[in-house]
Design a protein around this motif. Sequence first.
Motif, mmCIF file in Angstrom:
data_model
loop_
_atom_site.group_PDB
_atom_site.id
_atom_site.type_symbol
_atom_site.label_atom_id
_atom_site.label_comp_id
_atom_site.label_asym_id
_atom_site.label_seq_id
_atom_site.Cartn_x
_atom_site.Cartn_y
_atom_site.Cartn_z
ATOM 1 N N ALA A 26 75.771 88.875 -8.230
ATOM 2 C CA ALA A 26 74.433 88.287 -8.223
ATOM 3 C C ALA A 26 73.915 88.099 -9.644
ATOM 4 O O ALA A 26 73.328 87.061 -9.973
ATOM 5 N N HIS A 27 74.140 89.078 -10.493
ATOM 6 C CA HIS A 27 73.662 89.018 -11.874
ATOM 7 C C HIS A 27 74.314 87.865 -12.627
ATOM 8 O O HIS A 27 73.645 87.138 -13.367
ATOM 9 N N ARG A 28 75.641 87.687 -12.435
ATOM 10 C CA ARG A 28 76.352 86.586 -13.090
ATOM 11 C C ARG A 28 75.853 85.238 -12.609
ATOM 12 O O ARG A 28 75.791 84.273 -13.364
ATOM 13 N N SER A 29 75.526 85.157 -11.328
ATOM 14 C CA SER A 29 75.171 83.880 -10.708
ATOM 15 C C SER A 29 73.686 83.566 -10.780
ATOM 16 O O SER A 29 73.260 82.500 -10.325
ATOM 17 N N GLY A 30 72.886 84.503 -11.290
ATOM 18 C CA GLY A 30 71.444 84.285 -11.351
ATOM 19 C C GLY A 30 70.782 84.343 -9.986
ATOM 20 O O GLY A 30 69.729 83.729 -9.772
ATOM 21 N N MET A 31 71.379 85.090 -9.059
ATOM 22 C CA MET A 31 70.824 85.218 -7.714
ATOM 23 C C MET A 31 70.258 86.621 -7.504
ATOM 24 O O MET A 31 70.471 87.529 -8.311
ATOM 25 N N ALA A 32 69.546 86.804 -6.414
ATOM 26 C CA ALA A 32 69.022 88.115 -6.039
ATOM 27 C C ALA A 32 70.090 88.894 -5.282
ATOM 28 O O ALA A 32 71.063 88.323 -4.779
ATOM 29 N N LEU A 33 69.903 90.197 -5.213
ATOM 30 C CA LEU A 33 70.772 91.061 -4.413
ATOM 31 C C LEU A 33 69.972 91.553 -3.221
ATOM 32 O O LEU A 33 68.893 92.135 -3.381
ATOM 33 N N ARG A 34 70.503 91.332 -2.031
ATOM 34 C CA ARG A 34 69.836 91.755 -0.808
ATOM 35 C C ARG A 34 70.685 92.833 -0.140
ATOM 36 O O ARG A 34 71.755 92.555 0.386
ATOM 37 N N MET A 35 70.218 94.057 -0.167
ATOM 38 C CA MET A 35 70.932 95.188 0.427
ATOM 39 C C MET A 35 70.440 95.390 1.861
ATOM 40 O O MET A 35 69.238 95.512 2.101
ATOM 41 N N ARG A 58 68.468 108.406 1.820
ATOM 42 C CA ARG A 58 68.164 108.719 0.427
ATOM 43 C C ARG A 58 69.236 108.164 -0.501
ATOM 44 O O ARG A 58 68.947 107.693 -1.604
ATOM 45 N N ALA A 59 70.500 108.198 -0.052
ATOM 46 C CA ALA A 59 71.599 107.698 -0.893
ATOM 47 C C ALA A 59 71.460 106.201 -1.151
ATOM 48 O O ALA A 59 71.806 105.711 -2.230
ATOM 49 N N VAL A 60 70.963 105.459 -0.161
ATOM 50 C CA VAL A 60 70.786 104.018 -0.320
ATOM 51 C C VAL A 60 69.673 103.728 -1.321
ATOM 52 O O VAL A 60 69.796 102.849 -2.177
ATOM 53 N N LEU A 61 68.580 104.469 -1.222
ATOM 54 C CA LEU A 61 67.474 104.288 -2.171
ATOM 55 C C LEU A 61 67.905 104.648 -3.593
ATOM 56 O O LEU A 61 67.534 103.975 -4.557
#
Length: 286
Positions: A26-35, A58-61
Amino acid sequence: MSHAVVVGVDGSAQSAAAAEWAAYQAHRSGMALRMIHAGGAEPELSAAPVDQTQSLPRAVLALRGHLVEVLPGLDVSCEHVPGSPVHALIAAGEREGQLVLGSRGLGGLTGLAVGSVALRAAAHAACPVILVRAGADGQGGAPGDVVVGVDSSRPGAEVLAFAFEKAAERGANLRVLESRDLPAGGYVTAAPLDPPEITAALAAAALVRLQDTLTPWQKKFPEVSVEAEVTGWPAGKALVEASRSASLVVVGRRTPRNRPAVPGLGTVAHAVLHHTHGPVAVVPHD
């Protein structure tokens, strides 16, 4: 057009590796990351707004916080989606055009390289599904070729487009592999050639066909350096071996026009998914 990279997370080491890979993508492509954290029962209806963080492990956060810290400026969202994990993840991935998953989740059985959710998503999704293993080479921003397996007699345009796009995004070389039956003894023929010469001639002809198949794509992506190779190894073995030094391996999943509701992974995709040394993208095509 895709605006985000979707990744499934469940608190496991596998999903953390997938999230890191997706974050760099996402960072390379200029996009957002949706978890997406999927599963569980539907919440009860309430007039009050729902705090998504209360449904997230908690691990995900903690993982979200880590990715925001190491990749400043990356737009990261994290949400819980109730219901079937497979259906929820596929739906989210198809909306954005791709889905990233850990090859095994918390429910995976020891000894299995790919979990049931990952396999079902790769076999059913109408978008590319990228599977990432914890501890595998080629994660995150690591360098390495993008490798794609093709059949020049019926190449999948979607597969080649995806492979060229990922190579262009990464500034990576694209290595195109085609497996052909090249018997060591050659073919019986009246031509005045020894068996090894016949085998070499067959390989050369197959390479020319493969290069002809790639020519239009090289014109479309002139910035991508392409290496075409014809091998006598079985396709699965060749791609697994190539994955040792690859940042991404791309394989196709054929969807029959007359049976679109009957998905499935072929033997090559199965072999690569279970034995790869790095991330694998499964791309559906006609």
